[in-house]
Design a protein around this motif. Structure first.
Motif, PDB file in Angstrom:
ATOM      1  N   THR A  71       0.826  -1.201   0.000  1.00 54.29           N
ATOM      2  CA  THR A  71       0.000   0.000   0.000  1.00 54.29           C
ATOM      3  C   THR A  71       0.862   1.254   0.000  1.00 54.29           C
ATOM      4  O   THR A  71       0.636   2.192  -0.779  1.00 54.29           O
ATOM      5  CB  THR A  71      -0.929  -0.001   1.234  1.00 54.29           C
ATOM      6  N   GLU A  72       1.871   1.283   0.868  1.00 55.62           N
ATOM      7  CA  GLU A  72       2.759   2.443   0.945  1.00 55.62           C
ATOM      8  C   GLU A  72       3.575   2.615  -0.326  1.00 55.62           C
ATOM      9  O   GLU A  72       3.781   3.736  -0.803  1.00 55.62           O
ATOM     10  CB  GLU A  72       3.675   2.321   2.152  1.00 55.62           C
ATOM     11  N   LEU A  73       4.037   1.521  -0.879  1.00 58.25           N
ATOM     12  CA  LEU A  73       4.851   1.577  -2.091  1.00 58.25           C
ATOM     13  C   LEU A  73       4.026   2.081  -3.271  1.00 58.25           C
ATOM     14  O   LEU A  73       4.492   2.920  -4.053  1.00 58.25           O
ATOM     15  CB  LEU A  73       5.448   0.202  -2.392  1.00 58.25           C
ATOM     16  N   ILE A  74       2.805   1.599  -3.398  1.00 60.37           N
ATOM     17  CA  ILE A  74       1.931   2.070  -4.474  1.00 60.37           C
ATOM     18  C   ILE A  74       1.706   3.575  -4.340  1.00 60.37           C
ATOM     19  O   ILE A  74       1.781   4.318  -5.323  1.00 60.37           O
ATOM     20  CB  ILE A  74       0.588   1.297  -4.478  1.00 60.37           C
ATOM     21  N   GLY A  75       1.453   4.047  -3.110  1.00 59.36           N
ATOM     22  CA  GLY A  75       1.270   5.480  -2.888  1.00 59.36           C
ATOM     23  C   GLY A  75       2.509   6.280  -3.251  1.00 59.36           C
ATOM     24  O   GLY A  75       2.414   7.342  -3.887  1.00 59.36           O
ATOM     25  N   SER A  76       3.665   5.785  -2.865  1.00 57.79           N
ATOM     26  CA  SER A  76       4.915   6.476  -3.181  1.00 57.79           C
ATOM     27  C   SER A  76       5.175   6.521  -4.677  1.00 57.79           C
ATOM     28  O   SER A  76       5.600   7.555  -5.214  1.00 57.79           O
ATOM     29  CB  SER A  76       6.098   5.800  -2.484  1.00 57.79           C
ATOM     30  N   VAL A  77       4.914   5.420  -5.354  1.00 60.44           N
ATOM     31  CA  VAL A  77       5.141   5.368  -6.806  1.00 60.44           C
ATOM     32  C   VAL A  77       4.167   6.300  -7.526  1.00 60.44           C
ATOM     33  O   VAL A  77       4.559   6.998  -8.478  1.00 60.44           O
ATOM     34  CB  VAL A  77       5.045   3.926  -7.337  1.00 60.44           C
ATOM     35  N   GLU A  78       2.918   6.344  -7.078  1.00 59.61           N
ATOM     36  CA  GLU A  78       1.948   7.251  -7.695  1.00 59.61           C
ATOM     37  C   GLU A  78       2.375   8.709  -7.504  1.00 59.61           C
ATOM     38  O   GLU A  78       2.308   9.509  -8.440  1.00 59.61           O
ATOM     39  CB  GLU A  78       0.555   7.018  -7.111  1.00 59.61           C
ATOM     40  N   GLU A  79       2.801   9.053  -6.297  1.00 60.38           N
ATOM     41  CA  GLU A  79       3.261  10.423  -6.032  1.00 60.38           C
ATOM     42  C   GLU A  79       4.521  10.723  -6.832  1.00 60.38           C
ATOM     43  O   GLU A  79       4.670  11.811  -7.400  1.00 60.38           O
ATOM     44  CB  GLU A  79       3.518  10.612  -4.536  1.00 60.38           C
ATOM     45  N   PHE A  80       5.429   9.774  -6.899  1.00 62.81           N
ATOM     46  CA  PHE A  80       6.654   9.921  -7.681  1.00 62.81           C
ATOM     47  C   PHE A  80       6.309  10.192  -9.141  1.00 62.81           C
ATOM     48  O   PHE A  80       6.888  11.067  -9.778  1.00 62.81           O
ATOM     49  CB  PHE A  80       7.499   8.646  -7.558  1.00 62.81           C
ATOM     50  N   ASP A  81       5.344   9.447  -9.673  1.00 65.86           N
ATOM     51  CA  ASP A  81       4.923   9.612 -11.065  1.00 65.86           C
ATOM     52  C   ASP A  81       4.324  11.000 -11.305  1.00 65.86           C
ATOM     53  O   ASP A  81       4.612  11.637 -12.329  1.00 65.86           O
ATOM     54  CB  ASP A  81       3.918   8.521 -11.438  1.00 65.86           C
ATOM     55  N   LYS A  82       3.506  11.494 -10.368  1.00 69.20           N
ATOM     56  CA  LYS A  82       2.929  12.839 -10.503  1.00 69.20           C
ATOM     57  C   LYS A  82       4.027  13.901 -10.528  1.00 69.20           C
ATOM     58  O   LYS A  82       4.014  14.803 -11.365  1.00 69.20           O
ATOM     59  CB  LYS A  82       1.984  13.135  -9.335  1.00 69.20           C
ATOM     60  N   ILE A  83       4.963  13.773  -9.604  1.00 73.43           N
ATOM     61  CA  ILE A  83       6.059  14.744  -9.535  1.00 73.43           C
ATOM     62  C   ILE A  83       6.898  14.679 -10.803  1.00 73.43           C
ATOM     63  O   ILE A  83       7.266  15.713 -11.377  1.00 73.43           O
ATOM     64  CB  ILE A  83       6.938  14.494  -8.288  1.00 73.43           C
ATOM     65  N   ASN A  84       7.183  13.477 -11.264  1.00 72.25           N
ATOM     66  CA  ASN A  84       7.969  13.290 -12.479  1.00 72.25           C
ATOM     67  C   ASN A  84       7.278  13.936 -13.676  1.00 72.25           C
ATOM     68  O   ASN A  84       7.920  14.608 -14.486  1.00 72.25           O
ATOM     69  CB  ASN A  84       8.207  11.798 -12.722  1.00 72.25           C
ATOM     70  N   THR A  85       5.970  13.753 -13.786  1.00 80.04           N
ATOM     71  CA  THR A  85       5.207  14.344 -14.893  1.00 80.04           C
ATOM     72  C   THR A  85       5.247  15.865 -14.807  1.00 80.04           C
ATOM     73  O   THR A  85       5.481  16.546 -15.815  1.00 80.04           O
ATOM     74  CB  THR A  85       3.744  13.843 -14.858  1.00 80.04           C
ATOM     75  N   ASP A  86       5.024  16.408 -13.601  1.00 76.37           N
ATOM     76  CA  ASP A  86       5.070  17.860 -13.434  1.00 76.37           C
ATOM     77  C   ASP A  86       6.455  18.417 -13.751  1.00 76.37           C
ATOM     78  O   ASP A  86       6.582  19.462 -14.403  1.00 76.37           O
ATOM     79  CB  ASP A  86       4.672  18.251 -12.008  1.00 76.37           C
ATOM     80  N   LEU A  87       7.470  17.720 -13.311  1.00 75.28           N
ATOM     81  CA  LEU A  87       8.844  18.142 -13.575  1.00 75.28           C
ATOM     82  C   LEU A  87       9.125  18.120 -15.081  1.00 75.28           C
ATOM     83  O   LEU A  87       9.685  19.063 -15.640  1.00 75.28           O
ATOM     84  CB  LEU A  87       9.821  17.247 -12.825  1.00 75.28           C
ATOM     85  N   PHE A  88       8.712  17.064 -15.737  1.00 74.71           N
ATOM     86  CA  PHE A  88       8.890  16.941 -17.188  1.00 74.71           C
ATOM     87  C   PHE A  88       8.174  18.085 -17.900  1.00 74.71           C
ATOM     88  O   PHE A  88       8.738  18.721 -18.797  1.00 74.71           O
ATOM     89  CB  PHE A  88       8.352  15.588 -17.667  1.00 74.71           C
ATOM     90  N   ASN A  89       6.932  18.341 -17.495  1.00 78.03           N
ATOM     91  CA  ASN A  89       6.168  19.414 -18.125  1.00 78.03           C
ATOM     92  C   ASN A  89       6.827  20.771 -17.922  1.00 78.03           C
ATOM     93  O   ASN A  89       6.881  21.585 -18.837  1.00 78.03           O
ATOM     94  CB  ASN A  89       4.737  19.447 -17.587  1.00 78.03           C
ATOM     95  N   LYS A  90       7.323  21.031 -16.736  1.00 77.71           N
ATOM     96  CA  LYS A  90       7.966  22.326 -16.456  1.00 77.71           C
ATOM     97  C   LYS A  90       9.280  22.481 -17.211  1.00 77.71           C
ATOM     98  O   LYS A  90       9.556  23.537 -17.770  1.00 77.71           O
ATOM     99  CB  LYS A  90       8.225  22.484 -14.965  1.00 77.71           C
ATOM    100  N   VAL A  91      10.086  21.438 -17.233  1.00 73.67           N
ATOM    101  CA  VAL A  91      11.426  21.558 -17.809  1.00 73.67           C
ATOM    102  C   VAL A  91      11.415  21.342 -19.320  1.00 73.67           C
ATOM    103  O   VAL A  91      11.901  22.178 -20.083  1.00 73.67           O
ATOM    104  CB  VAL A  91      12.402  20.568 -17.132  1.00 73.67           C
ATOM    105  N   VAL A  92      10.852  20.251 -19.787  1.00 76.64           N
ATOM    106  CA  VAL A  92      10.945  19.894 -21.199  1.00 76.64           C
ATOM    107  C   VAL A  92       9.929  20.656 -22.039  1.00 76.64           C
ATOM    108  O   VAL A  92      10.282  21.263 -23.052  1.00 76.64           O
ATOM    109  CB  VAL A  92      10.782  18.368 -21.391  1.00 76.64           C
ATOM    110  N   LYS A  93       8.675  20.649 -21.648  1.00 72.20           N
ATOM    111  CA  LYS A  93       7.656  21.321 -22.466  1.00 72.20           C
ATOM    112  C   LYS A  93       7.842  22.821 -22.458  1.00 72.20           C
ATOM    113  O   LYS A  93       7.660  23.465 -23.484  1.00 72.20           O
ATOM    114  CB  LYS A  93       6.259  20.927 -21.982  1.00 72.20           C
ATOM    115  N   ASN A  94       8.192  23.397 -21.323  1.00 76.26           N
ATOM    116  CA  ASN A  94       8.426  24.846 -21.271  1.00 76.26           C
ATOM    117  C   ASN A  94       9.638  25.235 -22.098  1.00 76.26           C
ATOM    118  O   ASN A  94       9.670  26.277 -22.709  1.00 76.26           O
ATOM    119  CB  ASN A  94       8.596  25.334 -19.841  1.00 76.26           C
TER     120      ASN A  94
END
Length: 99
Positions: A71-94
């Motif tokens: 349960t904890e690992l799934i939550g961490s991976v989901e949060e990690f994925d959200k942060i990764n997507t936001d980071l990608f959008n800010k750095v690469v798309k911008n």
């Protein structure tokens, strides 16, 4: 989700969480291997009945740890994925829009 500095801190935090979960998984794997060896040894001696409660308790505890960890690992991976997507959008798309 925030500026790059905030995203970097959040990413670092989630990476630490995932590493901690991985360490726990390794510990559980070791304990299960030891339990397997002990159960095999007991079986070879024909003493399964004598050790049933002990082995059952160990399996029950390890099962609860694995369930909570999952349960904890799934939550961490989901949060990690959200942060990764936001980071990608800010750095690469911008950066693409800037060029």
């Amino acid at each position: 989700m925030g500026n790059l500095r905030e995203l970097a801190f959040k990413l670092d935090n989630e990476t630490g969480e995932i590493k901690g979960h991985t360490d726990t998984l390794i510990d559980v794997e070791i304990l299960l291997g030891q339990l397997n060896d002990k159960m095999f040894e007991v079986e070879m001696k024909g003493e399964e009945r004598s050790y049933y409660r002990e082995h059952h308790r160990t399996i029950r505890i390890l099962w609860h740890i694995m369930r909570q960890l999952k349960t904890e690992l799934i939550g961490s991976v989901e949060e990690f994925d959200k942060i990764n997507t936001d980071l990608f959008n800010k750095v690469v798309k911008n950066k693409t829009h800037e060029q």
